[in-house]
Scaffold this active site. Structure first.
Site, PDB file in Angstrom:
ATOM      1  N   ASP A   1       0.765  -1.098   0.211  1.00 41.86           N
ATOM      2  CA  ASP A   1      -0.316  -0.307  -0.265  1.00 41.86           C
ATOM      3  C   ASP A   1       0.722   1.283   0.178  1.00 41.86           C
ATOM      4  OD1 ASP A   1       1.056  -0.605   2.480  1.00 41.86           O
ATOM      5  OD2 ASP A   1      -0.988   0.534   3.394  1.00 41.86           O
TER       6      ASP A   1
ATOM      7  N   GLU B   1      11.256  -4.717  11.921  1.00 37.50           N
ATOM      8  CA  GLU B   1      12.658  -3.334  10.842  1.00 37.50           C
ATOM      9  C   GLU B   1      13.249  -4.176  11.903  1.00 37.50           C
ATOM     10  OE1 GLU B   1       9.754  -2.221  11.626  1.00 37.50           O
ATOM     11  OE2 GLU B   1       8.697  -0.930   9.968  1.00 37.50           O
TER      12      GLU B   1
HETATM   13  C1  UGA Z   1       3.003  -0.368   9.813  1.00 38.67           C
HETATM   14  C2  UGA Z   1       4.476  -0.015   9.284  1.00 38.67           C
HETATM   15  O1  UGA Z   1       4.670   1.397   8.945  1.00 38.67           O
HETATM   16  C3  UGA Z   1       5.134  -0.795   8.455  1.00 38.67           C
HETATM   17  O2  UGA Z   1       6.039  -0.633   8.393  1.00 38.67           O
HETATM   18  C4  UGA Z   1       4.519  -2.271   8.422  1.00 38.67           C
HETATM   19  O3  UGA Z   1       5.266  -2.788   7.241  1.00 38.67           O
HETATM   20  C5  UGA Z   1       3.471  -2.284   9.170  1.00 38.67           C
HETATM   21  O4  UGA Z   1       3.045  -1.001  10.426  1.00 38.67           O
HETATM   22  C6  UGA Z   1       4.345  -3.730  10.140  1.00 38.67           C
HETATM   23  O5  UGA Z   1       3.070  -4.235  10.930  1.00 38.67           O
HETATM   24  O6  UGA Z   1       4.965  -4.828   9.945  1.00 38.67           O
HETATM   25  P1  UGA Z   1       0.137  -0.201   7.986  1.00 38.67           P
HETATM   26  O7  UGA Z   1       0.528   0.448   7.378  1.00 38.67           O
HETATM   27  O8  UGA Z   1       0.298  -0.065   9.513  1.00 38.67           O
HETATM   28  O9  UGA Z   1       2.213  -0.402   9.287  1.00 38.67           O
HETATM   29  O10 UGA Z   1       0.502  -2.083   7.687  1.00 38.67           O
HETATM   30  P2  UGA Z   1      -0.157  -2.827   6.617  1.00 38.67           P
HETATM   31  O11 UGA Z   1      -0.158  -1.566   5.216  1.00 38.67           O
HETATM   32  O12 UGA Z   1      -1.843  -2.888   7.018  1.00 38.67           O
HETATM   33  O13 UGA Z   1       0.448  -4.065   6.350  1.00 38.67           O
HETATM   34  C7  UGA Z   1       1.928  -4.108   6.506  1.00 38.67           C
HETATM   35  C8  UGA Z   1       2.042  -5.612   5.316  1.00 38.67           C
HETATM   36  O14 UGA Z   1       1.632  -6.571   5.551  1.00 38.67           O
HETATM   37  C9  UGA Z   1       1.711  -5.035   3.597  1.00 38.67           C
HETATM   38  O15 UGA Z   1       1.770  -4.994   2.537  1.00 38.67           O
HETATM   39  C10 UGA Z   1       0.612  -5.834   4.105  1.00 38.67           C
HETATM   40  O16 UGA Z   1      -0.388  -6.085   3.010  1.00 38.67           O
HETATM   41  C11 UGA Z   1       0.066  -7.218   5.282  1.00 38.67           C
HETATM   42  N1  UGA Z   1      -0.133  -8.025   6.020  1.00 38.67           N
HETATM   43  C12 UGA Z   1      -1.390  -6.466   6.237  1.00 38.67           C
HETATM   44  C13 UGA Z   1      -0.869  -8.959   6.051  1.00 38.67           C
HETATM   45  O17 UGA Z   1       0.364  -9.574   5.592  1.00 38.67           O
HETATM   46  N2  UGA Z   1      -1.816  -9.844   6.424  1.00 38.67           N
HETATM   47  C14 UGA Z   1      -2.867  -9.062   7.253  1.00 38.67           C
HETATM   48  O18 UGA Z   1      -3.607  -9.101   7.930  1.00 38.67           O
HETATM   49  C15 UGA Z   1      -1.999  -7.271   6.971  1.00 38.67           C
HETATM   50 MN    MN Z   2       0.557   0.464   4.803  1.00 37.17          MN
END
Ligand code: UGA
Ligand code: MN
Length: 242
Positions: A104, A187
């Site tokens: 995203d 990270e």
């Molecule tokens: C925050 C941080 O800013 C990111 O740098 C970090 O990667 C992420 O949390 C994390 O927790 O790892 P945020 O925008 O809140 O980012 O998180 P998302 O974009 O919702 O999820 C991070 C990634 O994991 C996305 O590529 C998403 O597709 C994936 N994801 C999310 C899953 O594979 N499963 C889930 O249940 C939720």
């Molecule tokens: Mn995100």
């Protein structure tokens, strides 16, 4: 060098729009391999079909979040995905660069050329970080002087997932390096598992003064099909009908 872009993803209405935006960005990146790792137990044909359509060199992996983390209030999002992607890279690659690209975020093509020549670990600023606007290493006269982030949280490397890349050769020399299932510390935990110190870091993007990646978040757009079907709905009064 080839860039291995590891993208965690999961099914929701915004998934294909997000992957379309990222896929079309990657179409502008030469020598790239897109490792899309999905938080699922069975193949998501929408994603598989989209990946084929892009024509990009890619690999689709199934990397479900372990059940024990699924019920937590703070979930380690994308960790199983990134570790799965890392395992694939370790098994298949001998050289190149690894970058964790959430599905995203918004990426400028220049970012990929900044990270392409990474001998150990490279870092740069990430924009639109909640709370601080930006997360970045701070340099003065080309030398590292500190970190800027909304939440330092006792971390050795208070950086965002989109703020660094690792050389494949460097990674292969560290077979135990892994991302921990520790919300907020993914990270830092991963970078610490590489056993790096500040002098190993290559600072990019004009000494961390340029922003080439943003932590964008897509707003949910819930369909109100019932209201739309109401005879009182005229296209402007959705809020009133809710
Ligand atoms: C925050 C941080 O800013 C990111 O740098 C970090 O990667 C992420 O949390 C994390 O927790 O790892 P945020 O925008 O809140 O980012 O998180 P998302 O974009 O919702 O999820 C991070 C990634 O994991 C996305 O590529 C998403 O597709 C994936 N994801 C999310 C899953 O594979 N499963 C889930 O249940 C939720
Ligand atoms: Mn995100």
């Amino acid at each position: 060098p080839l860039i291995y872009v590891i993208t965690p993803t999961y099914a929701r209405p915004e998934q294909i729009p997000e992957l379309t935006r990222l896929g079309q960005t990657l179409m502008g990146v030469p020598r790239v391999h897109w490792v899309v790792a999905e938080d699922a137990h069975v193949s998501n044909m929408r994603v598989v079909t989209y990946l084929k359509h892009t024509g990009l060199p890619h690999t689709y992996l199934l990397t479900p979040m372990p059940e024990e983390y699924r019920n937590q209030t703070m979930q380690p999002k994308g960790v199983a995905n990134r570790n799965g992607g890392l395992a694939w890279v370790r098994a298949r690659a001998t050289e190149g660069v690894v970058f964790f690209a959430d599905d995203d975020n918004a990426y400028d093509l220049r970012l990929f050329e900044e990270m392409r020549y990474t001998s150990r670990v490279s870092m740069w600023p990430v924009g639109l970080i909640i709370g601080s606007g930006v997360s970045t290493p701070v340099l003065r006269n080309g030398r590292f002087v500190g970190w800027y982030d909304a939440w330092i949280g006792g971390r050795t490397f208070p950086v965002d997932m989109a703020g660094f890349a690792v050389s494949v050769e460097f990674l292969l020399q560290r077979p135990d390096a892994l991302m921990p299932f520790k919300p907020g510390h993914e990270e830092d935990g991963f970078l610490r598992s590489l056993g790096i110190s500040q002098s190993d870091i290559e600072f990019k993007a004009a000494e961390c003064t340029q922003i080439y990646v943003w932590h964008t978040q897509t707003k949910k757009n819930y369909p109100y099909s019932r209201q739309i079907l109401s005879p009182k709905f005229d296209g402007t009064n959705l809020r009133v009908l809710q």
